[in-house]
Motif scaffolding. Structure first.
Motif, PDB file in Angstrom:
ATOM      1  N   MET A  74     -16.626  40.910  57.298  1.00  0.00           N
ATOM      2  CA  MET A  74     -17.144  40.511  58.625  1.00  0.00           C
ATOM      3  C   MET A  74     -17.192  41.812  59.674  1.00  0.00           C
ATOM      4  O   MET A  74     -16.198  42.392  59.499  1.00  0.00           O
ATOM      5  CB  MET A  74     -16.102  39.537  59.218  1.00  0.00           C
ATOM      6  N   PRO A  75     -18.435  41.580  60.366  1.00  0.00           N
ATOM      7  CA  PRO A  75     -19.319  40.705  60.343  1.00  0.00           C
ATOM      8  C   PRO A  75     -20.347  40.747  59.434  1.00  0.00           C
ATOM      9  O   PRO A  75     -21.269  39.826  59.331  1.00  0.00           O
ATOM     10  CB  PRO A  75     -19.850  40.769  61.792  1.00  0.00           C
ATOM     11  N   HIS A  80     -25.987  36.887  56.393  1.00  0.00           N
ATOM     12  CA  HIS A  80     -26.459  37.255  57.843  1.00  0.00           C
ATOM     13  C   HIS A  80     -27.318  38.274  57.997  1.00  0.00           C
ATOM     14  O   HIS A  80     -27.785  38.703  58.872  1.00  0.00           O
ATOM     15  CB  HIS A  80     -25.066  37.602  58.678  1.00  0.00           C
ATOM     16  N   GLY A  97     -26.439  35.888  63.678  1.00  0.00           N
ATOM     17  CA  GLY A  97     -25.116  35.532  64.134  1.00  0.00           C
ATOM     18  C   GLY A  97     -24.313  36.923  64.298  1.00  0.00           C
ATOM     19  O   GLY A  97     -24.740  37.690  65.213  1.00  0.00           O
ATOM     20  N   GLU A  98     -22.963  36.871  64.064  1.00  0.00           N
ATOM     21  CA  GLU A  98     -22.105  37.973  64.635  1.00  0.00           C
ATOM     22  C   GLU A  98     -22.780  39.233  64.388  1.00  0.00           C
ATOM     23  O   GLU A  98     -22.337  40.377  65.021  1.00  0.00           O
ATOM     24  CB  GLU A  98     -20.841  37.550  64.011  1.00  0.00           C
ATOM     25  N   GLN A 101     -25.403  40.414  66.487  1.00  0.00           N
ATOM     26  CA  GLN A 101     -24.470  40.771  68.015  1.00  0.00           C
ATOM     27  C   GLN A 101     -23.770  42.270  67.999  1.00  0.00           C
ATOM     28  O   GLN A 101     -24.173  43.027  68.759  1.00  0.00           O
ATOM     29  CB  GLN A 101     -23.595  39.685  68.242  1.00  0.00           C
ATOM     30  N   TRP A 102     -23.336  42.409  66.801  1.00  0.00           N
ATOM     31  CA  TRP A 102     -22.446  43.498  66.451  1.00  0.00           C
ATOM     32  C   TRP A 102     -23.520  44.786  66.465  1.00  0.00           C
ATOM     33  O   TRP A 102     -23.197  45.849  67.053  1.00  0.00           O
ATOM     34  CB  TRP A 102     -21.420  43.750  65.285  1.00  0.00           C
TER      35      TRP A 102
END
Length: 131
Positions: A74-75, A80, A97-98, A101-102
């Protein structure tokens, strides 16, 4: 400035065996929603083309995960990270998703290339820090 470089080579026979053993479950683990639709279309017309599609996406995602330096944790997840083709045919990565964003918070951009030949799929990825 280069943030990271990743490369991967994937044995297409291994992907074929996983698809034969696990069927669509394996594809669903590796492919994002949009990729699943493409895989189904390609597999319906020519099953071997579907196998190669999964192999090149598998390889590209592995190369990307190495370039960002996190592997498959993760992420960073298989689903993703989506490999798409631009209208020109050039491969590109779309994040969700995450992970998206990251990636955006780090100010990064990605370049990916993929190739396959008889028994292998290979990918090379460069992630750079935006100025």
């Amino acid at each position: 400035m280069i943030y990271g470089i990743g490369t991967d080579i994937c044995d297409i026979r291994r992907i074929r065996a996983s698809l034969e053993r696990h069927g669509e479950r394996f594809a669903q683990k590796v492919l994002a929603e949009g990729e699943m639709a493409v895989w189904r279309r390609r597999s319906a017309r020519w099953p071997e083309r579907g196998v190669r599609y999964v192999a090149t996406r598998f390889s590209a995602k592995e190369a990307f995960s190495k370039a960002v330096g996190m592997g498959m944790r993760m992420p960073m997840t298989w689903r993703h990270c989506e490999v798409v083709n631009l209208p020109s045919g050039q491969p590109s990565i779309v994040l969700h998703g995450e992970l998206k964003q990251w990636f955006e918070a780090q100010g990064l951009r990605v370049h990916i290339t993929m190739s396959d030949e008889s028994e292998y799929a290979a990918s090379f990825c460069v992630v750079e820090k935006k100025d």
